[in-house]
Design an enzyme around this catalytic site. Sequence first.
Site, PDB file in Angstrom:
ATOM      1  N   SER A   1       0.833  -1.196   0.000  1.00  0.00           N
ATOM      2  CA  SER A   1       0.000   0.000   0.000  1.00  0.00           C
ATOM      3  C   SER A   1       0.867   1.245   0.000  1.00  0.00           C
ATOM      4  O   SER A   1       1.378   1.626  -1.033  1.00  0.00           O
ATOM      5  CB  SER A   1      -1.041   0.031   1.111  1.00  0.00           C
TER       6      SER A   1
ATOM      7  N   HIS B   1       4.829  13.658   6.863  1.00  0.00           N
ATOM      8  CA  HIS B   1       4.690  15.111   6.758  1.00  0.00           C
ATOM      9  C   HIS B   1       5.429  15.670   7.968  1.00  0.00           C
ATOM     10  O   HIS B   1       5.108  15.309   9.103  1.00  0.00           O
ATOM     11  CB  HIS B   1       3.226  15.561   6.800  1.00  0.00           C
TER      12      HIS B   1
ATOM     13  N   CYS C   1      -1.713  -3.825   3.325  1.00  0.00           N
ATOM     14  CA  CYS C   1      -2.932  -4.582   3.058  1.00  0.00           C
ATOM     15  C   CYS C   1      -2.864  -5.998   3.618  1.00  0.00           C
ATOM     16  O   CYS C   1      -3.874  -6.695   3.656  1.00  0.00           O
ATOM     17  CB  CYS C   1      -3.246  -4.606   1.560  1.00  0.00           C
TER      18      CYS C   1
END
Length: 141
Positions: free
Chosen positions: A69, A74, A89
């Site tokens: 995935s 950030h 996943c």
Amino acid sequence: MLPSVRTTGSEWVVEAYGCDPVRLADLASLRALFDAIVHDLALHPVGDAVWHQFPTPGGITGLLMLAESHLTVHTFPEHGSACLNLFCCTPRTPWPWDARLPLLLGAQEVRVRELSREYAPEFARASAYASGPARDDAGVR
């Protein structure tokens, strides 16, 4: 009856506070963080990470697409914080966020939320196979 298939993944939403602002603004530090996570969890990148560095005092946003995935970060050097997200996943052993983020980012506090992501509940799997692919009024799947 359908064969037993695991239909849940694992997602970690992580906030790190009190981080070293210099490392949060340093692309090499964040690449090392991604490399450590990928290596330790035996993840499979499908390409190179994409990075965006904001003007000073801003941080960096990074995205690595995985066969499992994705991994994102950030950073906010002006606040000494970083937000990370890892979705697999298939279930994985949790990465030691609490132990590794202080070493890699200088984090003084780490908050981790682990979510079990069920992407095919039993009733949806059974009904999809019983009635065929779902279509909307326009015939689109």
